[in-house]
Design an enzyme around this catalytic site. Structure first.
Site, PDB file in Angstrom:
ATOM      1  N   ILE A 171       0.834  -1.202   0.000  1.00 30.75           N
ATOM      2  CA  ILE A 171       0.000   0.000   0.000  1.00 30.75           C
ATOM      3  C   ILE A 171       0.864   1.245   0.000  1.00 30.75           C
ATOM      4  CG2 ILE A 171      -0.201  -0.098   2.541  1.00 30.75           C
ATOM      5  CD1 ILE A 171      -2.996   1.184   2.225  1.00 30.75           C
ATOM      6  N   ASN A 188      -3.008   4.234  -2.752  1.00 27.81           N
ATOM      7  CA  ASN A 188      -3.755   5.124  -1.874  1.00 27.81           C
ATOM      8  C   ASN A 188      -3.149   6.517  -1.777  1.00 27.81           C
ATOM      9  OD1 ASN A 188      -5.416   5.882   0.684  1.00 27.81           O
ATOM     10  ND2 ASN A 188      -3.285   5.937   1.388  1.00 27.81           N
ATOM     11  N   TYR A 205      -7.085  18.185  -8.627  1.00 25.36           N
ATOM     12  CA  TYR A 205      -7.529  16.961  -7.954  1.00 25.36           C
ATOM     13  C   TYR A 205      -8.560  16.208  -8.792  1.00 25.36           C
ATOM     14  CZ  TYR A 205      -9.028  13.946  -4.100  1.00 25.36           C
ATOM     15  OH  TYR A 205      -9.318  12.856  -3.307  1.00 25.36           O
ATOM     16  N   LYS A 257      -7.902  12.432 -10.461  1.00 20.23           N
ATOM     17  CA  LYS A 257      -8.717  11.272 -10.075  1.00 20.23           C
ATOM     18  C   LYS A 257      -9.506  10.717 -11.263  1.00 20.23           C
ATOM     19  CE  LYS A 257      -7.522  10.836  -5.787  1.00 20.23           C
ATOM     20  NZ  LYS A 257      -6.771   9.648  -5.326  1.00 20.23           N
ATOM     21  N   THR A 286      -9.932  13.076   7.644  1.00 24.26           N
ATOM     22  CA  THR A 286      -8.487  12.953   7.502  1.00 24.26           C
ATOM     23  C   THR A 286      -7.837  14.335   7.476  1.00 24.26           C
ATOM     24  OG1 THR A 286      -8.629  13.024   5.088  1.00 24.26           O
ATOM     25  CG2 THR A 286      -8.752  10.839   6.139  1.00 24.26           C
TER      26      THR A 286
END
Length: 241
Positions: free
Chosen positions: A6, A78, A145, A149, A182
């Protein structure tokens, strides 16, 4: 032996996923620019925005594995960054490049190496990309962003199509984790309305306790994986599965 590799496993969603898989007896390798404390999975520090360093690091991980003992192996992309929040015309070009590198190029590069390195392995092999609803929903101020993505989603689809055409294939899927409590969310709430006109909405999500915890997301990702809920090329929001 079940193996998870990861990126960005030192904090947030990545840390929670690494801890969940470790708890479930997976051998976990976290590749991140920093290390965290009080965890039992293996941590490797690397600058994932440096292509050569990223490639060398995943090769190092494979060199430490007994490939004959592997029952399943997963690459979970991730690591990512929100990048600069501002409208196009007011962005720093170097920050554009840095964010696209980390969010899009690095997952593609690592996926490329993963498929190469697992070519002779006859076991469960998969790539899980942590994407975002921003891939399909444009937000003013989030051009970097959203773009990165969206590209990651297309990478997922293309890899799946290619792998469906070969024997001993690698499954590739993408998961939208929802809005998670987060450091990235904290950074979003600190942006000005001039830079990001939807900032109040994200502040209200926090105030109303409507954010997912990283641990909740980790459990959902693990369940989706272990229960084999996705077909090759699927892109899903955890809120719908």
């Amino acid at each position: 032996m079940n193996v998870l590799i990861i990126t960005g496993g030192s904090n947030g969603i990545g840390k929670a996923i690494a801890e969940k898989y470790t708890l479930e007896k997976h051998t976990v390798f976290s590749i991140s620019r920093s290390k965290t404390t009080n965890v039992s999975y293996q941590q490797i520090t690397a600058d994932l925005s440096n292509t050569s360093e990223a490639v060398n690091t995943i090769k190092t991980v494979f060199s430490e594995l007994d490939l004959n003992a592997i029952s399943s192996i997963t690459l979970l992309n991730n690591a990512g960054s929100l990048g600069e929040v501002n409208t196009v015309g007011n962005l720093d070009f170097e920050k554009i490049q840095q964010t696209i590198q980390l969010n899009t190029i690095t997952p593609l590069v690592l996926s490329n190496e993963f498929i190469k390195l697992t070519k002779e392995l006859h076991c469960k092999k998969q790539i899980i990309n942590i994407s975002s609803g921003a891939a399909t929903s444009p937000y003013s101020g989030w051009s970097i962003y959203c773009t990165s993505k969206a590209a990651l989603d297309m990478t997922t689809r293309v890899i799946a199509i290619e792998q469906n055409e070969v024997d001993n294939d690698v499954k590739c899927v993408a998961i939208y984790p929802g809005v998670v409590d987060t450091n990235m969310q904290a950074a979003i709430r600190k942006t000005s309305e001039k830079e990001f006109k939807n900032v109040q909405h994200f502040k209200e999500l926090k105030e109303n306790n409507e954010l997912y915890s990283p641990e909740f997301v980790a459990t959902k990702v693990y369940q989706i994986d272990i229960q084999n809920q996705l077909e090759n090329g699927d892109i899903v929001d955890i809120r719908t599965v």
